[in-house]
Design an enzyme around this catalytic site. Sequence first.
Site, PDB file in Angstrom:
ATOM      1  N   HIS A 102       7.568  -4.212  -2.426  1.00  0.00           N
ATOM      2  CA  HIS A 102       6.468  -4.937  -3.055  1.00  0.00           C
ATOM      3  C   HIS A 102       5.422  -5.336  -2.009  1.00  0.00           C
ATOM      4  CE1 HIS A 102       4.716  -8.100  -5.775  1.00  0.00           C
ATOM      5  NE2 HIS A 102       4.504  -8.697  -4.617  1.00  0.00           N
ATOM      6  N   GLU A 103       5.881  -5.864  -0.890  1.00  0.00           N
ATOM      7  CA  GLU A 103       4.952  -6.307   0.155  1.00  0.00           C
ATOM      8  C   GLU A 103       4.218  -5.119   0.787  1.00  0.00           C
ATOM      9  OE1 GLU A 103       4.187  -9.294   0.374  1.00  0.00           O
ATOM     10  OE2 GLU A 103       5.787  -9.952  -0.946  1.00  0.00           O
ATOM     11  N   HIS A 111       1.312  -4.012  -1.354  1.00  0.00           N
ATOM     12  CA  HIS A 111       0.075  -4.783  -1.193  1.00  0.00           C
ATOM     13  C   HIS A 111      -0.766  -4.189  -0.066  1.00  0.00           C
ATOM     14  CE1 HIS A 111       0.466  -8.092  -3.980  1.00  0.00           C
ATOM     15  NE2 HIS A 111       1.571  -8.571  -3.449  1.00  0.00           N
ATOM     16  N   GLU A 142      -0.336  -8.359  -8.302  1.00  0.00           N
ATOM     17  CA  GLU A 142       1.118  -8.554  -8.302  1.00  0.00           C
ATOM     18  C   GLU A 142       1.822  -7.463  -9.117  1.00  0.00           C
ATOM     19  OE1 GLU A 142       3.163 -10.650  -6.559  1.00  0.00           O
ATOM     20  OE2 GLU A 142       1.246 -10.763  -5.551  1.00  0.00           O
TER      21      GLU A 142
HETATM   22 ZN    ZN Z   1       2.917  -9.972  -4.090  1.00  0.00          ZN
END
Ligand code: ZN
Length: 267
Positions: free
Chosen positions: A140-141, A144, A198
């Site tokens: 997830h990171e 980004h 997100e």
């Molecule tokens: Zn996030």
Amino acid sequence: MRQLLLSFIIGATFIGCGIASSTQGGVVGADRSQLMLVSAEQMEQGANQNYGKVLSQANAQGILNKNHTQTRKVRAIARRLISQVGVFRKDALNWDWQVNVIDKDVLNAWCMPGGKIAFYSGIINKLNLNDAEIASVMGHEIAHALKEHSRERASQAQVKQVGFMLAGQLLGVSNSNLQLANLVSKYALELPFGRSHESEADNMGIELMARAGYDPRAAVNVWKKMQKVSSGAPMEFMSTHPSHKSRIENLTKMSQKVYPLYSQSRR
Ligand SMILES: [Zn+2]
């Protein structure tokens, strides 16, 4: 006005900015177009500065990569995920990726522009994360950073601050660099990502983990665990909107979508 806009976009494209998608779609469809006014180089410069600061502070406090076993584990997981980033953007395979674990009791993890990762021991210990669950948070990171969400938000902020026309003029002057370093700090570290970023990071992250050979269903577990402990933690992904419920629903759906990639990776 239209002509001005056009010449602005052409000008912006010339110096590496403009409207385009920073990534290819993958299976999850991450090819949304983005307005980029701040250059990737400027974001990366600011990220390097900020990352160096965080690491030297942690080092001075004796909390940088203190637990060697944990650091080795986190770095091994990162390597597997990073080997898969080419599905979204080939250039990221050659980024100067760095992965460090900070021994601090907070539920946090992040990846700054250009691939500078920090994982806090608190999120692993408090949530008792297994390898696949760590991969889910890290995927997830990493997403980004791949999708350049910080750069996109810094660009949006510029539009808001100075207006579209002035932004074009600003881009021509080099003394905006200092301002940009501050923007990076603000958008890469301090402010939480918005809801759409997100969800996008969730989707790309789950594809990365599946391709790297981690069971994508672990992502759903992570959020169930988060739900139980989410009280006042300063974590970027807890402070933003997708409610735990909608997040868990989306990740359940996405885990089914990318499951074949996981099966293939294990053959
Ligand atoms: Zn996030």
